[in-house]
Design a protein around this motif. Structure first.
Motif, PDB file in Angstrom:
ATOM      1  N   ARG A 195       4.850   9.111  12.603  1.00 18.94           N
ATOM      2  CA  ARG A 195       5.455   7.789  12.500  1.00 18.94           C
ATOM      3  C   ARG A 195       6.056   7.621  11.111  1.00 18.94           C
ATOM      4  NH1 ARG A 195       3.327   3.395   9.836  1.00 18.94           N
ATOM      5  NH2 ARG A 195       1.189   3.535   9.101  1.00 18.94           N
ATOM      6  N   ASP A 196       6.949   6.652  10.993  1.00 19.25           N
ATOM      7  CA  ASP A 196       7.571   6.356   9.711  1.00 19.25           C
ATOM      8  C   ASP A 196       6.717   5.362   8.940  1.00 19.25           C
ATOM      9  OD1 ASP A 196       9.688   7.971  10.462  1.00 19.25           O
ATOM     10  OD2 ASP A 196      10.914   6.299  11.158  1.00 19.25           O
ATOM     11  N   MET A 197       6.651   5.569   7.627  1.00 21.93           N
ATOM     12  CA  MET A 197       5.983   4.633   6.719  1.00 21.93           C
ATOM     13  C   MET A 197       7.004   4.173   5.702  1.00 21.93           C
ATOM     14  SD  MET A 197       2.164   5.749   5.646  1.00 21.93           S
ATOM     15  CE  MET A 197       1.757   4.356   4.637  1.00 21.93           C
ATOM     16  N   TRP A 198       7.229   2.871   5.648  1.00 22.28           N
ATOM     17  CA  TRP A 198       8.231   2.286   4.763  1.00 22.28           C
ATOM     18  C   TRP A 198       7.631   1.957   3.407  1.00 22.28           C
ATOM     19  CZ3 TRP A 198      13.287   2.022   6.085  1.00 22.28           C
ATOM     20  CH2 TRP A 198      13.587   2.338   7.404  1.00 22.28           C
TER      21      TRP A 198
ATOM     22  N   VAL B 264       9.004   7.640   4.774  1.00 17.43           N
ATOM     23  CA  VAL B 264       8.616   9.035   4.957  1.00 17.43           C
ATOM     24  C   VAL B 264       7.942   9.112   6.316  1.00 17.43           C
ATOM     25  CG1 VAL B 264       8.390   9.646   2.524  1.00 17.43           C
ATOM     26  CG2 VAL B 264       6.420   8.727   3.744  1.00 17.43           C
ATOM     27  N   THR B 265       7.918  10.294   6.900  1.00 19.33           N
ATOM     28  CA  THR B 265       7.287  10.493   8.194  1.00 19.33           C
ATOM     29  C   THR B 265       5.920  11.139   7.988  1.00 19.33           C
ATOM     30  OG1 THR B 265       9.453  10.736   9.211  1.00 19.33           O
ATOM     31  CG2 THR B 265       7.576  11.546  10.464  1.00 19.33           C
ATOM     32  N   ILE B 266       4.895  10.547   8.582  1.00 17.84           N
ATOM     33  CA  ILE B 266       3.521  11.027   8.425  1.00 17.84           C
ATOM     34  C   ILE B 266       2.833  11.102   9.791  1.00 17.84           C
ATOM     35  CG2 ILE B 266       3.224  10.119   6.083  1.00 17.84           C
ATOM     36  CD1 ILE B 266       1.487   7.918   7.736  1.00 17.84           C
ATOM     37  N   THR B 267       1.677  11.737   9.801  1.00 16.82           N
ATOM     38  CA  THR B 267       0.860  11.765  11.014  1.00 16.82           C
ATOM     39  C   THR B 267      -0.104  10.579  10.993  1.00 16.82           C
ATOM     40  OG1 THR B 267      -0.855  13.123  10.011  1.00 16.82           O
ATOM     41  CG2 THR B 267       0.964  14.289  11.101  1.00 16.82           C
ATOM     42  N   PRO B 268      -0.565  10.138  12.156  1.00 21.73           N
ATOM     43  CA  PRO B 268      -1.486   9.001  12.201  1.00 21.73           C
ATOM     44  C   PRO B 268      -2.803   9.254  11.459  1.00 21.73           C
ATOM     45  CG  PRO B 268      -0.590   9.430  14.378  1.00 21.73           C
ATOM     46  CD  PRO B 268      -0.154  10.560  13.494  1.00 21.73           C
ATOM     47  N   GLU B 269      -3.206  10.521  11.313  1.00 22.52           N
ATOM     48  CA  GLU B 269      -4.455  10.843  10.627  1.00 22.52           C
ATOM     49  C   GLU B 269      -4.302  10.856   9.107  1.00 22.52           C
ATOM     50  OE1 GLU B 269      -2.978  13.582  12.581  1.00 22.52           O
ATOM     51  OE2 GLU B 269      -3.567  12.400  14.308  1.00 22.52           O
ATOM     52  N   ALA B 270      -3.115  10.660   8.616  1.00 23.83           N
ATOM     53  CA  ALA B 270      -2.849  10.753   7.175  1.00 23.83           C
ATOM     54  C   ALA B 270      -3.602   9.679   6.392  1.00 23.83           C
ATOM     55  CB  ALA B 270      -1.353  10.623   6.910  1.00 23.83           C
TER      56      ALA B 270
ATOM     57  N   VAL C 174       5.926  10.842  -0.491  1.00 27.52           N
ATOM     58  CA  VAL C 174       6.860  10.021  -1.263  1.00 27.52           C
ATOM     59  C   VAL C 174       7.330  10.804  -2.482  1.00 27.52           C
ATOM     60  CG1 VAL C 174       7.080   7.953  -2.710  1.00 27.52           C
ATOM     61  CG2 VAL C 174       5.998   7.800  -0.455  1.00 27.52           C
ATOM     62  N   TRP C 175       6.401  11.433  -3.183  1.00 23.91           N
ATOM     63  CA  TRP C 175       6.767  12.207  -4.370  1.00 23.91           C
ATOM     64  C   TRP C 175       7.694  13.363  -3.990  1.00 23.91           C
ATOM     65  CZ3 TRP C 175       6.144  17.223  -6.069  1.00 23.91           C
ATOM     66  CH2 TRP C 175       6.543  17.438  -7.397  1.00 23.91           C
ATOM     67  N   GLU C 176       7.377  14.090  -2.925  1.00 23.60           N
ATOM     68  CA  GLU C 176       8.221  15.213  -2.484  1.00 23.60           C
ATOM     69  C   GLU C 176       9.635  14.745  -2.164  1.00 23.60           C
ATOM     70  OE1 GLU C 176       5.969  16.787   0.769  1.00 23.60           O
ATOM     71  OE2 GLU C 176       4.671  17.978  -0.539  1.00 23.60           O
ATOM     72  N   GLU C 177       9.759  13.603  -1.510  1.00 23.35           N
ATOM     73  CA  GLU C 177      11.075  13.072  -1.135  1.00 23.35           C
ATOM     74  C   GLU C 177      11.864  12.562  -2.330  1.00 23.35           C
ATOM     75  OE1 GLU C 177      12.694  12.885   1.883  1.00 23.35           O
ATOM     76  OE2 GLU C 177      11.103  14.120   2.716  1.00 23.35           O
ATOM     77  N   ASN C 178      11.182  12.197  -3.415  1.00 20.66           N
ATOM     78  CA  ASN C 178      11.840  11.562  -4.561  1.00 20.66           C
ATOM     79  C   ASN C 178      11.663  12.319  -5.865  1.00 20.66           C
ATOM     80  OD1 ASN C 178      12.754   8.777  -3.457  1.00 20.66           O
ATOM     81  ND2 ASN C 178      10.680   9.042  -2.686  1.00 20.66           N
ATOM     82  N   GLN C 179      11.213  13.566  -5.834  1.00 19.15           N
ATOM     83  CA  GLN C 179      10.893  14.282  -7.067  1.00 19.15           C
ATOM     84  C   GLN C 179      12.098  14.517  -7.971  1.00 19.15           C
ATOM     85  OE1 GLN C 179       9.207  18.169  -6.443  1.00 19.15           O
ATOM     86  NE2 GLN C 179      10.381  18.452  -4.570  1.00 19.15           N
ATOM     87  N   ARG C 180      13.292  14.364  -7.448  1.00 19.84           N
ATOM     88  CA  ARG C 180      14.470  14.515  -8.305  1.00 19.84           C
ATOM     89  C   ARG C 180      14.689  13.309  -9.206  1.00 19.84           C
ATOM     90  NH1 ARG C 180      19.254  17.230  -4.948  1.00 19.84           N
ATOM     91  NH2 ARG C 180      19.563  18.447  -6.828  1.00 19.84           N
ATOM     92  N   ILE C 181      14.052  12.183  -8.854  1.00 24.55           N
ATOM     93  CA  ILE C 181      14.218  10.977  -9.682  1.00 24.55           C
ATOM     94  C   ILE C 181      12.909  10.471 -10.279  1.00 24.55           C
ATOM     95  CG2 ILE C 181      16.343  10.219  -8.571  1.00 24.55           C
ATOM     96  CD1 ILE C 181      14.646   8.186  -6.972  1.00 24.55           C
TER      97      ILE C 181
END
Length: 102
Positions: free
Chosen positions: A4-7, A27-33, A42-49
């Motif tokens: 699912r997506d987490m905003w 970001v997309t995560i699993t329900p068990e996260a 979040v960090w992986e998706e935004n590590q360039r900034i």
């Protein structure tokens, strides 16, 4: 495996948007996260900034709450744009400087 997506919003330590040209995203995560998994995504998706490492990010359900524990289950938090999580980025993150280096 279902996902699912987490905003979330990237904010500074004063509760303001961390970057003027970056808005709410997901970001997309699993329900068990747990929140640690979410933070890492979040960090992986935004590590360039975002400077630093995932462990430096703090996650809040609202700007007035205490930071969430990394081991806390995600549950239904951040399920929509109407109820995003707030992610505080390290103080030394600077989008203008980091975008210039791309």
């Amino acid at each position: 495996m279902m996902t699912r997506d987490m905003w979330y919003w990237l904010i500074d330590d004063h509760g303001n948007p961390a970057f003027s040209s970056v808005g709410m995203f997901f970001v997309t995560i699993t329900p068990e996260a747990n929140i640690g998994h979410f933070t890492k995504k979040v960090w992986e998706e935004n590590q360039r900034i975002i400077d630093g490492v995932a462990a430096q990010l703090k996650v809040f359900t609202s700007k007035d709450d205490a930071p969430m524990r990394f081991s806390a289950p995600v549950g239904d938090r951040g399920a929509s744009e109407d109820s995003p999580l707030f992610v505080v980025v390290p103080k030394n993150s600077n989008i203008h400087q980091n975008l210039l280096s791309l």
